[in-house]
Design an enzyme around this catalytic site. Structure first.
Site, PDB file in Angstrom:
ATOM      1  N   ALA A 257       0.839  -1.205   0.000  1.00 38.50           N
ATOM      2  CA  ALA A 257       0.000   0.000   0.000  1.00 38.50           C
ATOM      3  C   ALA A 257       0.878   1.261   0.000  1.00 38.50           C
ATOM      4  O   ALA A 257       1.974   1.248   0.580  1.00 38.50           O
ATOM      5  CB  ALA A 257      -0.916  -0.012   1.216  1.00 38.50           C
ATOM      6  N   GLY A 259       0.132   1.426  -3.325  1.00 35.91           N
ATOM      7  CA  GLY A 259       0.027   0.763  -4.613  1.00 35.91           C
ATOM      8  C   GLY A 259       0.781   1.396  -5.760  1.00 35.91           C
ATOM      9  O   GLY A 259       0.778   0.856  -6.868  1.00 35.91           O
ATOM     10  N   ASN A 260       1.460   2.526  -5.543  1.00 33.13           N
ATOM     11  CA  ASN A 260       2.206   3.151  -6.643  1.00 33.13           C
ATOM     12  C   ASN A 260       3.298   2.247  -7.170  1.00 33.13           C
ATOM     13  O   ASN A 260       3.499   2.132  -8.391  1.00 33.13           O
ATOM     14  CB  ASN A 260       2.803   4.483  -6.184  1.00 33.13           C
ATOM     15  CG  ASN A 260       1.786   5.600  -6.136  1.00 33.13           C
ATOM     16  OD1 ASN A 260       0.773   5.553  -6.826  1.00 33.13           O
ATOM     17  ND2 ASN A 260       2.029   6.599  -5.310  1.00 33.13           N
ATOM     18  N   ASP A 279      -0.704  -6.281   2.262  1.00 30.05           N
ATOM     19  CA  ASP A 279      -0.737  -5.238   3.277  1.00 30.05           C
ATOM     20  C   ASP A 279      -1.684  -5.703   4.372  1.00 30.05           C
ATOM     21  O   ASP A 279      -2.708  -6.327   4.089  1.00 30.05           O
ATOM     22  CB  ASP A 279      -1.186  -3.894   2.723  1.00 30.05           C
ATOM     23  CG  ASP A 279      -0.781  -2.752   3.649  1.00 30.05           C
ATOM     24  OD1 ASP A 279       0.291  -2.161   3.432  1.00 30.05           O
ATOM     25  OD2 ASP A 279      -1.524  -2.477   4.609  1.00 30.05           O
ATOM     26  N   ARG A 284      -6.058   0.269   3.832  1.00 32.22           N
ATOM     27  CA  ARG A 284      -4.986   0.502   2.864  1.00 32.22           C
ATOM     28  C   ARG A 284      -5.117  -0.430   1.671  1.00 32.22           C
ATOM     29  O   ARG A 284      -4.807  -0.054   0.535  1.00 32.22           O
ATOM     30  CB  ARG A 284      -3.617   0.340   3.543  1.00 32.22           C
ATOM     31  CG  ARG A 284      -3.327   1.404   4.591  1.00 32.22           C
ATOM     32  CD  ARG A 284      -1.847   1.526   4.878  1.00 32.22           C
ATOM     33  NE  ARG A 284      -1.275   0.331   5.454  1.00 32.22           N
ATOM     34  CZ  ARG A 284      -1.121   0.125   6.757  1.00 32.22           C
ATOM     35  NH1 ARG A 284      -1.534   1.041   7.620  1.00 32.22           N
ATOM     36  NH2 ARG A 284      -0.576  -0.983   7.210  1.00 32.22           N
ATOM     37  N   ASP A 306      -0.369  -9.964   6.800  1.00 30.78           N
ATOM     38  CA  ASP A 306       0.982  -9.611   7.229  1.00 30.78           C
ATOM     39  C   ASP A 306       1.962 -10.472   6.443  1.00 30.78           C
ATOM     40  O   ASP A 306       1.887 -11.702   6.469  1.00 30.78           O
ATOM     41  CB  ASP A 306       1.122  -9.870   8.732  1.00 30.78           C
ATOM     42  CG  ASP A 306       2.472  -9.435   9.272  1.00 30.78           C
ATOM     43  OD1 ASP A 306       3.401  -9.191   8.483  1.00 30.78           O
ATOM     44  OD2 ASP A 306       2.607  -9.369  10.517  1.00 30.78           O
ATOM     45  N   ASP A 326       9.524  -2.812   0.705  1.00 32.23           N
ATOM     46  CA  ASP A 326       9.589  -1.435   1.183  1.00 32.23           C
ATOM     47  C   ASP A 326       8.839  -1.384   2.517  1.00 32.23           C
ATOM     48  O   ASP A 326       7.692  -0.959   2.575  1.00 32.23           O
ATOM     49  CB  ASP A 326       8.946  -0.497   0.153  1.00 32.23           C
ATOM     50  CG  ASP A 326       9.143   0.974   0.498  1.00 32.23           C
ATOM     51  OD1 ASP A 326      10.283   1.439   0.443  1.00 32.23           O
ATOM     52  OD2 ASP A 326       8.146   1.635   0.840  1.00 32.23           O
ATOM     53  N   CYS A 378      12.072   4.934   3.028  1.00 28.53           N
ATOM     54  CA  CYS A 378      12.090   6.397   2.901  1.00 28.53           C
ATOM     55  C   CYS A 378      12.674   6.982   4.184  1.00 28.53           C
ATOM     56  O   CYS A 378      12.166   7.950   4.735  1.00 28.53           O
ATOM     57  CB  CYS A 378      10.696   6.944   2.610  1.00 28.53           C
ATOM     58  SG  CYS A 378       9.428   6.452   3.793  1.00 28.53           S
TER      59      CYS A 378
END
Length: 485
Positions: A257, A259-260, A279, A284, A306, A326, A378
């Site tokens: 999530a 989803g990009n 996700d 989400r 999960d 990620d 990130c």
């Protein structure tokens, strides 16, 4: 109604940082020039909260602040005002609700109240941001703070062309018909910095990424609402691009999530193959389903689960050769436009996050057919990036190795262990993006050298972005895409 007004203003102030980011992300102030940007200021009304006293002076026409309007619309009991202010807020309701949903996804929360705690716990560069600097590894691999970080308003607006629905040339032609000026492919970061007005460029690194000035608002553009373009930061495009699965591959997006990245994977696969997207949060997953449907993604199986509970030995995943991981992180690399600095995450929180990240990376590497994995965050923190990769590689011995992707990418991993320079970092100062970290791992072949031979694979079978100069053009598409009119 003095008490009600007091409560409204108090709650608006409590949610101030959240509301500022909502307004900025939804570009409401750009769309409605008549709205005053100041927090809790109304014409003809003076609000004093210093001693718990609320005073009203004068009876002139009241102009609600945008923060108060948005709070009452999304967090309060609904708008009590009428006339044009209510109509104005309702007109942008869908855009604001979408931005609120994106904020919840970014912070991994489901309740509005949880955004307050998340805002207090997450810092966009911590002490570095306070001083106006960004961390990055220079050519020597050492941590340097020599590059002043640009303000958030200087990070460009990146637009990924969704090749499942259209192509770069058609999107460029469409924007030109809308009055934008196309300047061609960028040759340097300086050209991206210099963008202004209704001008745009093709990115110098990623072949399907267009670059617009920072304040460009495309949320209402028909290309965005129809899924022909994806508004996605350049750094966020790196993981799928560097994973580079070939059409027909089976791929896992472990923490997928909103989803990009999953939609980017589908575009790279040309909707041929299978994506398993996981996700744990149902909201989400619903958001992701909406985004992927709009983007024209097929062959993607969503699961509210999960990833740590997924059985790598399940026959369903026996053909999974690529994994994009990620995981949840501190979010310290996210460029924000909120007022003032934010508090950096505590050492305890960083250690807890790093422990989770090590577990989920170990789990991902246990899929038997796995050949290539991209680990990204990130985050700016070494604990969540180089330290996690080093620890997991040591646990797996010679089974996996780091490979060098994008050799000419200017920002490399911090030199905390031998080979860490194979990793990528991104930062506002160096790459004009959000702060990001990417590591590409590949399974070693039988008889291959130990993980210290970190760049061998890059020279043998280059993947997209690996052993290849950034911005290398992809092969021409045989099938003509739907033309944008």
């Amino acid at each position: 109604h003095v008490r009600q007004l007091y409560a409204l203003v108090s709650e608006t102030l409590r949610y101030a940082s959240v509301l500022e980011k909502l307004l900025d992300g939804a570009a409401l102030l750009q769309a409605e020039k008549k709205l005053p940007p100041q927090l809790a200021k109304v014409r003809g009304v003076a609000v004093s909260l210093g001693r718990g006293v609320l005073e009203r002076r004068g009876r002139a026409h009241v102009v609600p602040s945008p923060q108060v309007l948005v709070y009452d619309l999304l967090f309060g009991k609904g708008l009590k005002c009428g006339g044009r202010w209510k109509a104005l807020a309702q007109r942008h309701r869908a855009r604001l609700e979408a931005e609120l949903a994106r904020m919840k996804v970014r912070h991994k929360v489901s309740r509005n109240e949880d955004l307050l705690a998340s805002e207090q716990a997450v810092s966009p560069a911590g002490e570095w941001a306070r001083a106006g600097w960004a961390p990055c590894a220079g050519s020597s691999g050492e941590l340097c703070l020599t590059c002043p970080a640009p303000a958030a308003s200087q990070v460009p607006r990146y637009v990924r062309v969704n090749t499942l629905k259209t192509c770069v040339d058609d999107v460029i032609d469409f924007f030109k018909r809308q009055g934008y000026t196309y300047l061609g492919k960028a040759a340097s970061m300086e050209e991206l910095k210099a963008l202004s007005g209704k001008k745009f460029l093709l990115d110098l690194h990623l072949p399907e990424l267009l670059v617009f000035p920072s304040q460009t608002d495309l949320h209402d553009n028909v290309l965005y609402t129809s899924g022909h373009i994806i508004l996605q930061d350049k750094a966020s495009c790196l993981p799928a691009f560097l994973l580079g699965p070939v059409a027909g591959s089976h791929v896992i997006d472990a923490c997928a999530a909103p989803g990009n990245k999953a939609s980017h994977l589908a575009a790279i696969l040309k909707n041929k193959g299978q994506i398993f997207a996981f996700d744990v949060d149902p909201k989400r997953v619903a958001t992701m389903n909406t985004l992927l449907t709009r983007a024209g993604v097929t062959g993607c199986q969503l699961a509210q689960q999960d990833f740590l509970t997924v059985d790598p030995r399940d026959p369903k995943y026996s053909r999974v050769t690529h994994i994009l991981l990620d995981p949840s992180c501190s979010g310290s690399g996210m460029v924000t436009r909120g007022p003032g600095p934010e508090v950096a995450p505590s050492a305890e929180r960083l250690q807890a996050l790093a422990g989770f990240q090590r577990r989920v990376l170990n789990h991902a590497l246990s899929f038997p057919a796995l050949r290539r994995l991209v680990y990204s965050t990130c985050s700016l923190h070494q604990e969540e990036n180089e330290d996690v990769v080093q620890a997991v590689l040591q646990e797996w011995g010679s089974a996996f190795r780091l490979v060098t992707a994008f050799p000419s990418w200017p920002c490399r991993g911090l030199a905390t262990f031998s080979g860490a320079e194979s990793c990528l970092r991104a930062s506002p100062a160096e790459t004009l993006t959000h702060g990001f970290f990417v590591a590409v791992l590949e399974r070693c072949r039988e008889g291959a050298a130990s993980p210290s031979s970190l760049t061998a694979a890059a020279k043998e079978n280059p993947q997209p972005g690996e052993g290849m100069e950034p911005g290398a053009a992809p092969k021409k598409r045989k099938k003509k895409k739907q033309r944008v009119k």
